[in-house]
Write an enzyme that holds these catalytic residues in place. Sequence first.
Site, short mmCIF file in Angstrom:
data_model
loop_
_atom_site.label_atom_id
_atom_site.label_comp_id
_atom_site.label_asym_id
_atom_site.label_seq_id
_atom_site.Cartn_x
_atom_site.Cartn_y
_atom_site.Cartn_z
N ASP A 232 12.39 -0.90 -59.75
CA ASP A 232 12.11 -2.13 -59.08
C ASP A 232 12.29 -3.36 -59.87
O ASP A 232 12.45 -2.93 -61.09
CB ASP A 232 10.46 -2.08 -58.75
CG ASP A 232 10.26 -3.27 -57.51
OD1 ASP A 232 11.15 -4.34 -57.69
OD2 ASP A 232 9.25 -3.07 -57.10
C1 BGC Z 1 9.98 -6.29 -55.34
C2 BGC Z 1 11.00 -5.43 -54.66
C3 BGC Z 1 12.38 -6.46 -54.42
C4 BGC Z 1 12.91 -6.96 -55.75
C5 BGC Z 1 14.06 -7.73 -55.70
C6 BGC Z 1 10.42 -6.96 -56.37
O1 BGC Z 1 9.51 -7.72 -57.25
O2 BGC Z 1 9.03 -5.42 -55.61
O3 BGC Z 1 10.64 -4.94 -53.39
O4 BGC Z 1 13.29 -5.63 -53.70
O5 BGC Z 1 11.70 -7.65 -56.34
O6 BGC Z 1 13.63 -8.97 -55.07
#
Ligand code: BGC
Length: 820
Positions: A232
């Site tokens: 993530d």
């Molecule tokens: C989120 C993800 C997301 C990623 C990119 C993260 O903070 O938890 O779900 O895909 O950011 O935006």
Amino acid sequence: MRDEAKNLAGRLTLDEKLCLIKGVGAWRTYPLERLGLPDIMVADGPHGLRKQEGPGGAQGLGESIQTVCFPTASGTAASFSRALLRQLGETLGGECRAAQLSVLLGPAVNIKRSPLCGRNFEYFSEDPYLAAEMAVSYTQGVQGKGVGVSIKHFAANNQERRRMTTQSVVDERALREIYFPAFEQTVKRADPWTVMVAYNKLFDGIYCCENTRLLTDILREEWGFDGVAVSDWGAVSDRVKGVAAGLDLEMPDSADFHRQPLLEALQSGELAESALDEACARVIDLILRAVEVEQADGAPPPPADNELDHILARQYARETMVLLKNDGALPLQKNLKAAFIGGFAKQPRFQGGGSSHVNAFRVASAYETAMDAGLPVEYAEGFGVRDYEYDPVKTKQAVALAAHCDVAVIFAGLPEAMDSEGQDRKHLDLPPCQNTVIQAIVQVQPNTVVVLQNGAPVRMPWAGDVAAILESYLAGEAVGEAQIDLLYGDYSPCAKLAETFPLRLQDTPCYGNFPGGTATVEYRESIYVGYRYYDKAQRDVLFPFGHGLSYTQFEYSNLRLARKNFTPGENLEAIVTIRNAGDVDAAEIVQFYVEPPQDGAFRPKMELKGFDKVFLRAGEKRRVSCTLDARSFSYWHTGLNDWYCAPGEYGVLAAASSRDIRLRAEVTVHNEQWADSPYVGLALPSYENAQVHAVGDAEFEALLGFSLPPADYASPRRLNLDATLTDAQQSPFGRVILKIMRLAIPVMEKVLGEAFGDAATQVESAFEMPIRTIAEWSGGFFDRPMAEALISIFNQEDYLQSICEMAKGLGRAVKKAMGK
Ligand code: BGC
């Protein structure tokens, strides 16, 4: 994995390898022109494309392209429709192709452990079987178009508070039965191109991104995952451990933050180069997959047809709205004079805040849709979409309008800041002004309908007083059109709740253990999540899991099982006949629950193990079936470390909701392999009866099989790079920084706008971001030595040396900015 990927990985220089295992900017992989490999682009997800281009795009700060916003997962799961999820996936996959995106960052499949989780609108359900079925169909749809998914966030990431650092303390059985199945089934049945690894810590208090047990033993070896494990965004703490554990790609770009430790570990032999090669090969394999799709196509795909997709968004939205109550007020006659009340009638809530927020193509409100259709509708605001406090003038006007119309339709909902990534709600209430207006209107207008727009359950103190309630969830940009379609009876509502609406927050199973302490969150309720708890503990709820009304009635008859006996390895078909007994054409969601015996290991009263949705014309009847297998009757046996199909008498229920069981049949399960309950000799009295609020430390430890780690960090403690600005408050310097940051809130309000909820709360959640993430995302301007020096200052150690280090770092940053 393609042989070519392995071969190409073998031809990389060390430098190329270190570049390839991390992103470039916010959304791209590293291009390897020398080897003829392009970069590929990924984007959020999950219910519309957030493709960021132009200024700031690479940093994840720019505006995103205009695109169609579809209903969010809380609604799409309420459709209980595999076909809808598949079609939604195909629509999104097609849009990704048109936008030249190779991976869509979704589906988000975490279980709704508490209704307070700020991201529940993005998640499917409290039930693992339903979440898994939805995730598999969505993935098949997207990937069928030649675009990868990133099923997220793996694993046990069920809250926003301290999401980047907390440790989820969960017993193995709850993980296997509740928190893993959506990931497991998608991996086994739909071959996702990537899995997004969560921020939090799990087994042994190790970050998911460094967790060998999670990423290698379970994900790859047990389930057979063959794609890329991607972090993530900003979830990587120790990249050396991450590579060794099986984390292939770090996103986004972390500049050189992990370079030195990686080089040192390779040199000392702490990290085998073969592990790095493997990560590279997997990233290359992903790129090759994307390239193959493009090559197979030949010509570039046609641009997305937003007009057409908007029509689809309207169709999908109709299937996601749940009719919770109807005393006969709905459907509305088209000649009735209707008072539309509430700011949401004109400015609907249709998506949540955070990374899934898209730049919607065309938002349709209920009010304008009604006006366009020539319906006799008048409007009074009553309350604004951001109002909390009751306004006597607005209320008086709304009450007066409601009194002189034939029906009042009140559009209520949560302000966007309350359904947002990065923050959890603290209570289940609507803003007080909304409850006040609803309660005032029911005094003068018996025909009052409430239309809700929110990502997760709310309390409804007026539920008994209003004539009808339509839960729209966050229904995407066609929200208003779908609401009018359903309110005026052009279509019958057909969705059912994928989660329980509790009466009070205190009733929820994780109450008291959400969001946990500064260090951990304890999942003391174990497998008793959602209806598994409410049913076994015999608690009243506001609306049960699986509940949803329609404009017709359905009769259930003749439930039959193909056999009276079942042995693991076989399949068992359950068939029931459904008749549309009313005079409106409509679809019914038929649910099949399995009722396990209650005499061995503790088990829920019943569990969803099959469902289907069937469209029936008035008077029509059809047979609906589901196939049960060994898993349908099994629980995770911690002694065997495997699923165990315990022999005994099981009930199979055909139901219209978890609390509307229509028919029951019985089957005897045989299993020659007898295993005693793994809990023999353990004192687990609270789990026997799902008295989860009574689970003390000793009982939870007995279930876990290990000692509880401290829920809170000692304060003060020696901080490291994982420390957050909140942790830094223990030092005077940390407190000063926090004060300065709070002064920046008005500026943030201007920069971030509504998309990220309200700026003050967003800044507070930024305080929960580790210092290393801030450094990783600084583009190299706030580099590792500076981050380390800052931590020393917070620790009140080596002041002089640390300040010198910071000064040197500033020098480096200035040079960098000047391009030297
Ligand atoms: C989120 C993800 C997301 C990623 C990119 C993260 O903070 O938890 O779900 O895909 O950011 O935006």
